[in-house]
Every structure is written in structure tokens, then in C-alpha cells.
Write a protein that holds these residues in place. Structure first.
Motif, PDB file in Angstrom:
ATOM      1  N   ARG A 173       0.828  -1.218   0.000  1.00 47.88           N
ATOM      2  CA  ARG A 173       0.000   0.000   0.000  1.00 47.88           C
ATOM      3  C   ARG A 173       0.855   1.258   0.000  1.00 47.88           C
ATOM      4  O   ARG A 173       0.584   2.213  -0.743  1.00 47.88           O
ATOM      5  N   THR A 174       1.914   1.257   0.816  1.00 55.09           N
ATOM      6  CA  THR A 174       2.716   2.473   0.981  1.00 55.09           C
ATOM      7  C   THR A 174       3.929   2.549   0.063  1.00 55.09           C
ATOM      8  O   THR A 174       4.425   3.639  -0.225  1.00 55.09           O
ATOM      9  N   GLY A 175       4.433   1.392  -0.352  1.00 55.84           N
ATOM     10  CA  GLY A 175       5.666   1.380  -1.138  1.00 55.84           C
ATOM     11  C   GLY A 175       6.880   1.746  -0.302  1.00 55.84           C
ATOM     12  O   GLY A 175       7.913   2.146  -0.847  1.00 55.84           O
ATOM     13  N   ASP A 176       6.781   1.588   0.997  1.00 51.30           N
ATOM     14  CA  ASP A 176       7.810   2.040   1.938  1.00 51.30           C
ATOM     15  C   ASP A 176       8.819   0.922   2.217  1.00 51.30           C
ATOM     16  O   ASP A 176       8.558   0.015   3.001  1.00 51.30           O
ATOM     17  N   ARG A 177       9.987   1.020   1.605  1.00 47.98           N
ATOM     18  CA  ARG A 177      11.026   0.003   1.800  1.00 47.98           C
ATOM     19  C   ARG A 177      11.592   0.030   3.217  1.00 47.98           C
ATOM     20  O   ARG A 177      11.930  -1.014   3.786  1.00 47.98           O
ATOM     21  N   ALA A 178      11.692   1.223   3.805  1.00 48.05           N
ATOM     22  CA  ALA A 178      12.209   1.324   5.171  1.00 48.05           C
ATOM     23  C   ALA A 178      11.266   0.619   6.141  1.00 48.05           C
ATOM     24  O   ALA A 178      11.710  -0.038   7.087  1.00 48.05           O
ATOM     25  N   LEU A 179       9.969   0.750   5.908  1.00 44.33           N
ATOM     26  CA  LEU A 179       8.989   0.044   6.738  1.00 44.33           C
ATOM     27  C   LEU A 179       9.181  -1.461   6.622  1.00 44.33           C
ATOM     28  O   LEU A 179       9.128  -2.180   7.628  1.00 44.33           O
ATOM     29  N   ALA A 180       9.425  -1.932   5.409  1.00 43.81           N
ATOM     30  CA  ALA A 180       9.645  -3.363   5.197  1.00 43.81           C
ATOM     31  C   ALA A 180      10.828  -3.850   6.023  1.00 43.81           C
ATOM     32  O   ALA A 180      10.753  -4.895   6.685  1.00 43.81           O
ATOM     33  N   GLU A 181      11.909  -3.099   6.012  1.00 46.10           N
ATOM     34  CA  GLU A 181      13.093  -3.500   6.776  1.00 46.10           C
ATOM     35  C   GLU A 181      12.833  -3.478   8.278  1.00 46.10           C
ATOM     36  O   GLU A 181      13.264  -4.365   9.010  1.00 46.10           O
ATOM     37  N   GLU A 182      12.105  -2.462   8.746  1.00 42.52           N
ATOM     38  CA  GLU A 182      11.803  -2.373  10.175  1.00 42.52           C
ATOM     39  C   GLU A 182      10.937  -3.555  10.614  1.00 42.52           C
ATOM     40  O   GLU A 182      11.155  -4.143  11.679  1.00 42.52           O
ATOM     41  N   VAL A 183       9.970  -3.914   9.790  1.00 47.52           N
ATOM     42  CA  VAL A 183       9.106  -5.052  10.086  1.00 47.52           C
ATOM     43  C   VAL A 183       9.927  -6.337  10.173  1.00 47.52           C
ATOM     44  O   VAL A 183       9.727  -7.162  11.072  1.00 47.52           O
ATOM     45  N   LEU A 184      10.860  -6.511   9.258  1.00 47.23           N
ATOM     46  CA  LEU A 184      11.684  -7.716   9.253  1.00 47.23           C
ATOM     47  C   LEU A 184      12.538  -7.805  10.517  1.00 47.23           C
ATOM     48  O   LEU A 184      12.724  -8.895  11.071  1.00 47.23           O
ATOM     49  N   VAL A 185      13.051  -6.669  10.964  1.00 48.98           N
ATOM     50  CA  VAL A 185      13.838  -6.663  12.202  1.00 48.98           C
ATOM     51  C   VAL A 185      12.981  -7.124  13.375  1.00 48.98           C
ATOM     52  O   VAL A 185      13.393  -7.946  14.202  1.00 48.98           O
ATOM     53  N   ILE A 186      11.749  -6.614  13.443  1.00 47.97           N
ATOM     54  CA  ILE A 186      10.851  -6.975  14.549  1.00 47.97           C
ATOM     55  C   ILE A 186      10.460  -8.451  14.472  1.00 47.97           C
ATOM     56  O   ILE A 186      10.500  -9.170  15.476  1.00 47.97           O
ATOM     57  N   ILE A 187      10.083  -8.903  13.273  1.00 42.95           N
ATOM     58  CA  ILE A 187       9.710 -10.314  13.121  1.00 42.95           C
ATOM     59  C   ILE A 187      10.881 -11.216  13.503  1.00 42.95           C
ATOM     60  O   ILE A 187      10.702 -12.253  14.141  1.00 42.95           O
ATOM     61  N   GLY A 188      12.078 -10.805  13.139  1.00 41.43           N
ATOM     62  CA  GLY A 188      13.255 -11.605  13.437  1.00 41.43           C
ATOM     63  C   GLY A 188      13.533 -11.760  14.926  1.00 41.43           C
ATOM     64  O   GLY A 188      14.277 -12.655  15.339  1.00 41.43           O
ATOM     65  N   GLN A 189      12.918 -10.895  15.749  1.00 39.71           N
ATOM     66  CA  GLN A 189      13.115 -10.965  17.190  1.00 39.71           C
ATOM     67  C   GLN A 189      12.060 -11.824  17.883  1.00 39.71           C
ATOM     68  O   GLN A 189      12.154 -12.077  19.089  1.00 39.71           O
ATOM     69  N   ILE A 190      11.052 -12.271  17.133  1.00 37.49           N
ATOM     70  CA  ILE A 190       9.988 -13.083  17.727  1.00 37.49           C
ATOM     71  C   ILE A 190      10.534 -14.471  18.066  1.00 37.49           C
ATOM     72  O   ILE A 190      11.198 -15.104  17.255  1.00 37.49           O
ATOM     73  N   ARG A 191      10.238 -14.911  19.262  1.00 38.53           N
ATOM     74  CA  ARG A 191      10.637 -16.242  19.704  1.00 38.53           C
ATOM     75  C   ARG A 191       9.462 -16.897  20.427  1.00 38.53           C
ATOM     76  O   ARG A 191       8.609 -16.197  20.987  1.00 38.53           O
ATOM     77  N   PRO A 192       9.392 -18.219  20.455  1.00 42.28           N
ATOM     78  CA  PRO A 192       8.324 -18.893  21.200  1.00 42.28           C
ATOM     79  C   PRO A 192       8.363 -18.530  22.666  1.00 42.28           C
ATOM     80  O   PRO A 192       9.428 -18.198  23.202  1.00 42.28           O
TER      81      PRO A 192
END
Length: 202
Positions: A173-192
Motif C-alpha cells: 500500500r505504501t511502497g515504503d522500503r524502510a517500513l519493510a526492513e523495520e518489520v523484518l527486524v521486529i519479526i526476526g526478534q519473535i521467539r516462542p
């Protein structure tokens, strides 16, 4: 029976007809993007492709078939991107499943940004009757693939699949690459939860 309850047939092409088929798909993509699926007509597509209605029906069963073929080709390109990224991560010595997942997810989001108009076409809810079922089925298969990556952690696979699906919609929707990277950083920190408990107590 809805337009998408049948499996899209293999295109009836020959070397002679391949160019026509490709031209029709390119035209359908442009028409669907500009008008939306519901408002687009077969006549719009053949006019844009400078082809005949007969040639369209030689290669496709109709408007829904054009849309579904575009979707399947888009999904194939995205699958290729993610598989290559995962293979490259493993070849570089990465063994952590989350890191491999993030590499593949980044490739998927990059593909969404590179082909943003096409990605948006399939996310905006304006498809043939029954397409929402196709999308839900694709998300379920995606979760199953992630579950195979995160062995014995099905809840983790569900969470990260859902998070990435939501991120895809917003990034497209936004075309925001920086948002994509920030989301990936957060997802990468998720643990059970068990892992988080063990980490905090250790």
C-alpha cells in the motif's frame, strides 16, 4: 460453481501462439491494474493487445482465467525469489531457521515492491468470485511451509506468517522500503514463549 473452483488449465500454446498469449496477459495486467477486475472487459483486453476475441478464447477461458493466470505467474516469481534467498542464506552457512526465514521474507517483500502494481492488484479484493478462497488457501500453504522450517514450533510459524502477511499488505500500500526492513527486524526478534522464558531465567 465459482470462476475459481476449477484448476486453471495449462495454457494451450504453440510457438506461434506464445507471443499472442504473452501480449494478452500483458494487456490484461494493464487493464486490470487501471480499471480493476470488475470493471475490465474482455474487449478492453483484446483492444489493448491488438488481438481478436477469438484469439483470447483460444488461450484463455475468459476474464477470470486471465486474472488467475497472472496470479499464478506472480506467485511463481515470488516463490522463485524466496527459494533463491533461502538457498543463498544456507549456502553462506546460515543455520538459524529465523535468519533463513527473514532472508526469504526480505526477498518476498522486495518482489512486492518491484512489482507493486501487480501485488496491489491481488490484494485489493477486486478479483473473480471465489478468489478470496484461493488467497486463503495460499496463505495456509505458506504457513505449512514455514511450519516445516520451524520444526516443533507450529505457533511460531503461525505468528510470523500472519505478521508477514499483514506487513505485505501495508508495504504494498505504501511502497515504503524502510517500513519493510523495520518489520523484518521486529519479526526476526519473535521467539516462542518457552524460549523467551528460558532466556529470561537463564
Amino acid at each position: 460453481m465459482s470462476d475459481v473452483e476449477h484448476v486453471v488449465a495449462q495454457p494451450r500454446t504453440s510457438e506461434r501462439g506464445a507471443a499472442t498469449r504473452s501480449s494478452l496477459l500483458a494487456a490484461a495486467r494493464e487493464v486490470f491494474v487501471s480499471k480493476g477486475f470488475a470493471e475490465a472487459g474482455v474487449t478492453d483486453v483484446v483492444a489493448r493487445a491488438d488481438a481478436s476475441v477469438g484469439s483470447l478464447y483460444h488461450h484463455f477461458s475468459g476474464k477470470a482465467d486471465l486474472y488467475l493466470t497472472l496470479f499464478e505467474e506472480w506467485q511463481a516469481r515470488q516463490s522463485q525469489r524466496t527459494k533463491q534467498a533461502a538457498r543463498a542464506a544456507r549456502a553462506a552457512g546460515e543455520s538459524d531457521p529465523m535468519s533463513v526465514f527473514i532472508s526469504a521474507a526480505r526477498a518476498y517483500l522486495d518482489g512486492c515492491l518491484e512489482e507493486r502494481e501487480v501485488a496491489a492488484l491481488f490484494l485489493r479484493g477486486d478479483g473473480p468470485p471465489g478468489f478470496d478462497v484461493v488467497m486463503r488457501d495460499r496463505l495456509r500453504k505458506w504457513a505449512q511451509l514455514n511450519a516445516a522450517l520451524f520444526e516443533d514450533q507450529p505457533a511460531l510459524a503461525v505468528v510470523i506468517t500472519g505478521a508477514l502477511a499483514a506487513a505485505v499488505s501495508e508495504v504494498v500500500r505504501t511502497g515504503d522500503r524502510a517500513l519493510a526492513e523495520e518489520v523484518l527486524v521486529i519479526i526476526g526478534q519473535i521467539r516462542p514463549a518457552a524460549s523467551a522464558t528460558a532466556s529470561s531465567s537463564g
